[in-house]
Motif scaffolding. Structure first.
Motif, PDB file in Angstrom:
ATOM      1  N   ALA A 111       0.833  -1.205   0.000  1.00  0.00           N
ATOM      2  CA  ALA A 111       0.000   0.000   0.000  1.00  0.00           C
ATOM      3  C   ALA A 111       0.867   1.254   0.000  1.00  0.00           C
ATOM      4  O   ALA A 111       0.498   2.270  -0.606  1.00  0.00           O
ATOM      5  CB  ALA A 111      -0.929  -0.006   1.214  1.00  0.00           C
ATOM      6  N   ALA A 112       2.014   1.193   0.645  1.00  0.00           N
ATOM      7  CA  ALA A 112       2.898   2.366   0.749  1.00  0.00           C
ATOM      8  C   ALA A 112       3.432   2.816  -0.603  1.00  0.00           C
ATOM      9  O   ALA A 112       3.941   3.934  -0.724  1.00  0.00           O
ATOM     10  CB  ALA A 112       4.049   2.065   1.706  1.00  0.00           C
ATOM     11  N   GLU A 113       3.305   1.989  -1.628  1.00  0.00           N
ATOM     12  CA  GLU A 113       3.711   2.399  -2.969  1.00  0.00           C
ATOM     13  C   GLU A 113       2.782   3.456  -3.537  1.00  0.00           C
ATOM     14  O   GLU A 113       3.191   4.258  -4.376  1.00  0.00           O
ATOM     15  CB  GLU A 113       3.745   1.184  -3.905  1.00  0.00           C
ATOM     16  N   ARG A 114       1.541   3.487  -3.065  1.00  0.00           N
ATOM     17  CA  ARG A 114       0.530   4.403  -3.604  1.00  0.00           C
ATOM     18  C   ARG A 114      -0.093   5.313  -2.545  1.00  0.00           C
ATOM     19  O   ARG A 114      -0.674   6.328  -2.865  1.00  0.00           O
ATOM     20  CB  ARG A 114      -0.559   3.561  -4.258  1.00  0.00           C
ATOM     21  N   TRP A 115       0.029   4.916  -1.305  1.00  0.00           N
ATOM     22  CA  TRP A 115      -0.608   5.608  -0.193  1.00  0.00           C
ATOM     23  C   TRP A 115       0.451   6.084   0.797  1.00  0.00           C
ATOM     24  O   TRP A 115       1.495   5.472   0.937  1.00  0.00           O
ATOM     25  CB  TRP A 115      -1.545   4.660   0.563  1.00  0.00           C
ATOM     26  N   THR A 116       0.136   7.142   1.520  1.00  0.00           N
ATOM     27  CA  THR A 116       0.895   7.489   2.710  1.00  0.00           C
ATOM     28  C   THR A 116       0.287   6.661   3.836  1.00  0.00           C
ATOM     29  O   THR A 116      -0.921   6.718   4.064  1.00  0.00           O
ATOM     30  CB  THR A 116       0.773   8.991   3.039  1.00  0.00           C
ATOM     31  N   VAL A 117       1.114   5.877   4.496  1.00  0.00           N
ATOM     32  CA  VAL A 117       0.630   4.968   5.543  1.00  0.00           C
ATOM     33  C   VAL A 117       1.171   5.439   6.881  1.00  0.00           C
ATOM     34  O   VAL A 117       2.383   5.565   7.061  1.00  0.00           O
ATOM     35  CB  VAL A 117       1.070   3.510   5.279  1.00  0.00           C
ATOM     36  N   GLU A 118       0.279   5.721   7.804  1.00  0.00           N
ATOM     37  CA  GLU A 118       0.649   6.111   9.166  1.00  0.00           C
ATOM     38  C   GLU A 118       0.094   5.053  10.109  1.00  0.00           C
ATOM     39  O   GLU A 118      -1.091   4.755  10.070  1.00  0.00           O
ATOM     40  CB  GLU A 118       0.064   7.464   9.520  1.00  0.00           C
ATOM     41  N   THR A 119       0.959   4.508  10.951  1.00  0.00           N
ATOM     42  CA  THR A 119       0.529   3.528  11.941  1.00  0.00           C
ATOM     43  C   THR A 119       0.604   4.174  13.305  1.00  0.00           C
ATOM     44  O   THR A 119       1.638   4.737  13.676  1.00  0.00           O
ATOM     45  CB  THR A 119       1.413   2.267  11.881  1.00  0.00           C
ATOM     46  N   SER A 120      -0.480   4.100  14.027  1.00  0.00           N
ATOM     47  CA  SER A 120      -0.538   4.693  15.354  1.00  0.00           C
ATOM     48  C   SER A 120       0.512   4.062  16.261  1.00  0.00           C
ATOM     49  O   SER A 120       0.668   2.844  16.297  1.00  0.00           O
ATOM     50  CB  SER A 120      -1.928   4.482  15.950  1.00  0.00           C
ATOM     51  N   ALA A 121       1.229   4.911  16.969  1.00  0.00           N
ATOM     52  CA  ALA A 121       2.233   4.416  17.913  1.00  0.00           C
ATOM     53  C   ALA A 121       1.576   3.693  19.078  1.00  0.00           C
ATOM     54  O   ALA A 121       2.148   2.775  19.651  1.00  0.00           O
ATOM     55  CB  ALA A 121       3.080   5.580  18.427  1.00  0.00           C
ATOM     56  N   ASP A 122       0.369   4.103  19.407  1.00  0.00           N
ATOM     57  CA  ASP A 122      -0.370   3.469  20.500  1.00  0.00           C
ATOM     58  C   ASP A 122      -1.332   2.441  19.925  1.00  0.00           C
ATOM     59  O   ASP A 122      -2.067   2.722  18.978  1.00  0.00           O
ATOM     60  CB  ASP A 122      -1.173   4.519  21.283  1.00  0.00           C
ATOM     61  N   ALA A 123      -1.327   1.280  20.479  1.00  0.00           N
ATOM     62  CA  ALA A 123      -2.252   0.242  20.043  1.00  0.00           C
ATOM     63  C   ALA A 123      -3.656   0.574  20.535  1.00  0.00           C
ATOM     64  O   ALA A 123      -3.839   1.182  21.590  1.00  0.00           O
ATOM     65  CB  ALA A 123      -1.810  -1.111  20.577  1.00  0.00           C
ATOM     66  N   VAL A 124      -4.663   0.205  19.731  1.00  0.00           N
ATOM     67  CA  VAL A 124      -6.057   0.368  20.137  1.00  0.00           C
ATOM     68  C   VAL A 124      -6.325  -0.505  21.353  1.00  0.00           C
ATOM     69  O   VAL A 124      -6.958  -0.100  22.317  1.00  0.00           O
ATOM     70  CB  VAL A 124      -6.994  -0.005  18.966  1.00  0.00           C
ATOM     71  N   THR A 125      -5.843  -1.728  21.290  1.00  0.00           N
ATOM     72  CA  THR A 125      -5.801  -2.655  22.418  1.00  0.00           C
ATOM     73  C   THR A 125      -4.371  -3.193  22.397  1.00  0.00           C
ATOM     74  O   THR A 125      -3.618  -2.884  21.475  1.00  0.00           O
ATOM     75  CB  THR A 125      -6.816  -3.815  22.263  1.00  0.00           C
ATOM     76  N   PRO A 126      -3.974  -4.016  23.339  1.00  0.00           N
ATOM     77  CA  PRO A 126      -2.585  -4.501  23.314  1.00  0.00           C
ATOM     78  C   PRO A 126      -2.167  -5.152  21.996  1.00  0.00           C
ATOM     79  O   PRO A 126      -1.003  -5.124  21.640  1.00  0.00           O
ATOM     80  CB  PRO A 126      -2.544  -5.502  24.468  1.00  0.00           C
ATOM     81  N   SER A 127      -3.108  -5.706  21.248  1.00  0.00           N
ATOM     82  CA  SER A 127      -2.717  -6.388  20.017  1.00  0.00           C
ATOM     83  C   SER A 127      -3.224  -5.736  18.736  1.00  0.00           C
ATOM     84  O   SER A 127      -2.893  -6.185  17.654  1.00  0.00           O
ATOM     85  CB  SER A 127      -3.220  -7.837  20.062  1.00  0.00           C
ATOM     86  N   VAL A 128      -4.022  -4.682  18.817  1.00  0.00           N
ATOM     87  CA  VAL A 128      -4.616  -4.073  17.622  1.00  0.00           C
ATOM     88  C   VAL A 128      -3.966  -2.729  17.321  1.00  0.00           C
ATOM     89  O   VAL A 128      -3.886  -1.856  18.173  1.00  0.00           O
ATOM     90  CB  VAL A 128      -6.140  -3.887  17.793  1.00  0.00           C
ATOM     91  N   ARG A 129      -3.506  -2.593  16.067  1.00  0.00           N
ATOM     92  CA  ARG A 129      -2.915  -1.338  15.584  1.00  0.00           C
ATOM     93  C   ARG A 129      -3.873  -0.653  14.622  1.00  0.00           C
ATOM     94  O   ARG A 129      -4.601  -1.303  13.873  1.00  0.00           O
ATOM     95  CB  ARG A 129      -1.606  -1.603  14.845  1.00  0.00           C
ATOM     96  N   LEU A 130      -3.847   0.664  14.622  1.00  0.00           N
ATOM     97  CA  LEU A 130      -4.655   1.462  13.711  1.00  0.00           C
ATOM     98  C   LEU A 130      -3.744   2.033  12.635  1.00  0.00           C
ATOM     99  O   LEU A 130      -2.721   2.646  12.944  1.00  0.00           O
ATOM    100  CB  LEU A 130      -5.357   2.584  14.476  1.00  0.00           C
ATOM    101  N   HIS A 131      -4.121   1.824  11.376  1.00  0.00           N
ATOM    102  CA  HIS A 131      -3.351   2.308  10.231  1.00  0.00           C
ATOM    103  C   HIS A 131      -4.213   3.286   9.452  1.00  0.00           C
ATOM    104  O   HIS A 131      -5.360   2.972   9.121  1.00  0.00           O
ATOM    105  CB  HIS A 131      -2.952   1.148   9.311  1.00  0.00           C
ATOM    106  N   ARG A 132      -3.650   4.445   9.155  1.00  0.00           N
ATOM    107  CA  ARG A 132      -4.350   5.418   8.317  1.00  0.00           C
ATOM    108  C   ARG A 132      -3.649   5.469   6.970  1.00  0.00           C
ATOM    109  O   ARG A 132      -2.446   5.652   6.900  1.00  0.00           O
ATOM    110  CB  ARG A 132      -4.343   6.797   8.958  1.00  0.00           C
ATOM    111  N   LEU A 133      -4.413   5.298   5.917  1.00  0.00           N
ATOM    112  CA  LEU A 133      -3.907   5.353   4.566  1.00  0.00           C
ATOM    113  C   LEU A 133      -4.495   6.574   3.882  1.00  0.00           C
ATOM    114  O   LEU A 133      -5.719   6.772   3.921  1.00  0.00           O
ATOM    115  CB  LEU A 133      -4.315   4.101   3.775  1.00  0.00           C
ATOM    116  N   ARG A 134      -3.624   7.369   3.282  1.00  0.00           N
ATOM    117  CA  ARG A 134      -4.071   8.541   2.515  1.00  0.00           C
ATOM    118  C   ARG A 134      -3.488   8.440   1.122  1.00  0.00           C
ATOM    119  O   ARG A 134      -2.272   8.343   0.955  1.00  0.00           O
ATOM    120  CB  ARG A 134      -3.626   9.824   3.192  1.00  0.00           C
ATOM    121  N   LEU A 135      -4.370   8.473   0.152  1.00  0.00           N
ATOM    122  CA  LEU A 135      -3.952   8.344  -1.236  1.00  0.00           C
ATOM    123  C   LEU A 135      -3.118   9.546  -1.633  1.00  0.00           C
ATOM    124  O   LEU A 135      -3.468  10.684  -1.334  1.00  0.00           O
ATOM    125  CB  LEU A 135      -5.181   8.227  -2.142  1.00  0.00           C
ATOM    126  N   ARG A 136      -1.972   9.275  -2.280  1.00  0.00           N
ATOM    127  CA  ARG A 136      -1.110  10.378  -2.726  1.00  0.00           C
ATOM    128  C   ARG A 136      -1.560  10.916  -4.046  1.00  0.00           C
ATOM    129  O   ARG A 136      -2.131  10.292  -4.856  1.00  0.00           O
ATOM    130  CB  ARG A 136       0.333   9.885  -2.883  1.00  0.00           C
TER     131      ARG A 136
END
Length: 136
Positions: A111-136
């Protein structure tokens, strides 16, 4: 707002309570019916539909969506591959929650080839990460 793979649709229910115009989708008819029933029982107005990603016409008719949400979608490689094709057609802003599924890392790298990908430093829960993708 569009939710893909809504299942029980908790993000869609919360967004609708906050005033968003929501379409919650899933391939499983039982999940969609349960979501509709839950929304009705709680006086929440939203739309819910059975939609397959390989037959996305109902989603494309309303694209671009202001926000696309998805949680725990990357549990199979075919889901990751199809999402990479589908997401750019749906909108420019995507939030994905992932509990560390095996195909998430490869999906995010591609996805990073086409999108800006930001992953939250803080997990939603201990095992769940939130990723925000913004189309370039």
């Amino acid at each position: 707002m569009l939710e893909l793979g809504a299942g029980l649709g908790l993000p869609s229910l919360a967004a609708a309570l906050g005033g968003a115009d929501v379409l919650a989708t899933d391939w499983a008819g039982d999940a969609v019916e349960l979501l509709r029933s839950n929304a009705a029982r709680n006086g929440i107005s939203l739309r819910a539909a059975v939609v397959r990603w390989d037959e996305p016409e109902p989603l494309l008719r309303e694209a671009p969506w202001r926000l696309v949400l998805g949680a725990d979608l990357l549990y199979e490689r075919r889901n990751a591959d199809r999402l990479l094709e589908l997401l750019p057609l749906l909108g420019e802003d995507v939030l994905l929650a992932d509990p560390g599924r095996p195909f998430a890392k490869g999906f995010l790298e591609r996805a990073a080839e086409r999108w800006t990908v930001e992953t939250s430093a803080d997990a939603v829960t201990p095992s769940v990460r939130l990723h925000r993708l913004r189309l370039r």
